[in-house]
Design an enzyme around this catalytic site. Structure first.
Site, PDB file in Angstrom:
ATOM      1  N   TRP A  76       2.143  -4.418 -12.623  1.00 35.62           N
ATOM      2  CA  TRP A  76       1.800  -3.801 -11.347  1.00 35.62           C
ATOM      3  C   TRP A  76       2.976  -3.838 -10.378  1.00 35.62           C
ATOM      4  CZ3 TRP A  76      -1.785  -1.110 -13.024  1.00 35.62           C
ATOM      5  CH2 TRP A  76      -2.720  -1.621 -13.911  1.00 35.62           C
ATOM      6  N   LYS A 106     -11.681  -7.588  -7.969  1.00 33.82           N
ATOM      7  CA  LYS A 106     -11.510  -8.927  -8.519  1.00 33.82           C
ATOM      8  C   LYS A 106     -12.298  -9.951  -7.686  1.00 33.82           C
ATOM      9  CE  LYS A 106      -7.776  -7.030 -10.594  1.00 33.82           C
ATOM     10  NZ  LYS A 106      -7.701  -6.524 -11.956  1.00 33.82           N
ATOM     11  N   ASP A 123       1.002  -7.189  -2.636  1.00 36.92           N
ATOM     12  CA  ASP A 123      -0.190  -6.761  -3.361  1.00 36.92           C
ATOM     13  C   ASP A 123      -0.932  -8.026  -3.772  1.00 36.92           C
ATOM     14  OD1 ASP A 123      -2.099  -5.889  -5.164  1.00 36.92           O
ATOM     15  OD2 ASP A 123      -0.669  -4.978  -6.569  1.00 36.92           O
TER      16      ASP A 123
END
Length: 355
Positions: free
Chosen positions: A99, A190, A166
């Site tokens: 990511w 999440k 992030d």
């Protein structure tokens, strides 16, 4: 048989969130309408959005001068929006996984990107140390937790430029010093809500500084001004996020949640280190508290499929590792009870005895 949900995302949610959201889908706030069909402009839903934003500020101790917004598009949209709004000439990025790499790729569309360090050559099994962030960077971007590779940055970095992070897979899992950041963003699926909503914490004074024109929808100031209601928000996900935030407050806040998370991670990592069949894949000092990655020891590689089937038969769901790492991955987010982690440990011990 009880199921223990170790999926990496979308992932486990608290029963509090699931039940209250399900109830609202049938009858939202006594309106006689489903949450799925009510107007986002109704006073009942506006109250939901206002409370969700306020609770985020409360739980994370968000200081004055920042705002909280809820958007669609996932963290992947933020890979683009962050540099669109903040990158004027150059930004620094830390490459710690898939990511982070994707975020770097998007940022290069908007200016120079200095990748200050990377652990790619070691298949991202550690967090780089002793890197230097250039003082002329507009910001330094890092991914706080790497779901695929099981590594985590557990403290807010001390650098001489603004921070952008992030935090999709570990937000609300530990206290953070929001004042160090210009921007924090996190996909919800999440530790917060079903997929579909992204939470953003933005420093207001950091916005509007780039010389480029920003499309209305991609300008953070648009969503701050309209209080996350510029366009129709993902109402069900926002409502579920509110339930999760209420639940976190009931648990005693972020400090209490951090202690629970550390206890779960310690329990599982201790078993991985003790059990002769298994070994962890991430550097010990960088092991994630959210995503525990492990494989069979080399001499027991041929038992991998057998263990996967055995664990599944015992109610362990979603423990197969990402193809980039292989082996197994137990995602133990905030909603995971320590009883479920103990159940996985018991399965590992039982399998060891059989072999």
């Amino acid at each position: 048989m009880k199921k223990h949900n170790f999926y990496a995302g979308p992932s486990i949610m608290s029963q509090y969130t699931i039940k209250n959201t399900a109830d609202a889908i049938l009858d939202f706030a006594g309106t006689g309408l489903s949450l799925m069909e009510v107007s986002h402009r109704s006073k009942e839903f506006i109250a939901v959005m206002e409370e969700a934003r306020a609770l985020t500020k409360e739980l994370l101790n968000v200081p004055e001068g920042y705002d909280v917004i809820f958007m669609g598009g996932g963290a992947s949209l933020q890979f683009c929006m962050a540099p669109y709004n903040l990158l004027e000439k150059k930004a620094a990025y830390l490459d710690t996984g898939t990511w982070a790499s994707n975020a770097i790729k998007e940022a290069k569309l908007f200016g120079e990107v200095d990748v200050v360090a990377s652990s790619k050559e070691s298949n991202y099994n550690f967090i780089p140390k002793n890197y230097e962030v250039p003082s002329d960077a507009d910001y330094f971007h890092f991914t706080s937790n790497n779901t695929i590779f099981g590594t985590q940055i557990k403290n807010d970095p001390d650098v001489n430029v603004p921070l952008v992070s992030d935090m999709s897979s570990d937000i609300f899992s530990r206290p953070i010093d929001v004042s160090k950041y210009d921007l924090i963003y996190a996909g919800a699926q999440k530790n917060l809500a079903p997929a579909g909503v992204t939470i953003i914490i933005a420093k207001i004074d950091a916005l509007g500084k780039v010389s480029r024109q920003i499309p209305t929808m991609l300008d953070y100031r648009t969503h701050i001004k309209k209080e996350s209601m510029f366009n129709t928000p993902p109402c069900v996900s926002v409502y579920a996020a509110l339930q999760t935030l209420r639940y976190y407050k009931q648990l005693g806040g972020i400090e209490a949640i951090q202690k629970l998370n550390e206890a779960k991670a310690t329990l599982l990592y201790n078993e991985i280190d003790r059990n002769k069949l298994f070994k962890g894949t991430a550097a010990v000092e960088d092991r994630s508290v959210m995503n525990v990655c492990f494989v069979m020891n080399d001499e027991y590689k041929d038992l991998e499929d057998e263990f996967a089937k055995f664990a599944t038969s015992k109610g362990m769901v979603g423990i197969k590792g990402h193809r980039s790492v292989g082996g197994f991955r137990a995602s133990i987010y905030n909603a995971m009870k320590i009883e479920s982690v103990q159940a996985l440990v018991d399965v590992m011990k039982e399998f060891e005895k059989a072999h």
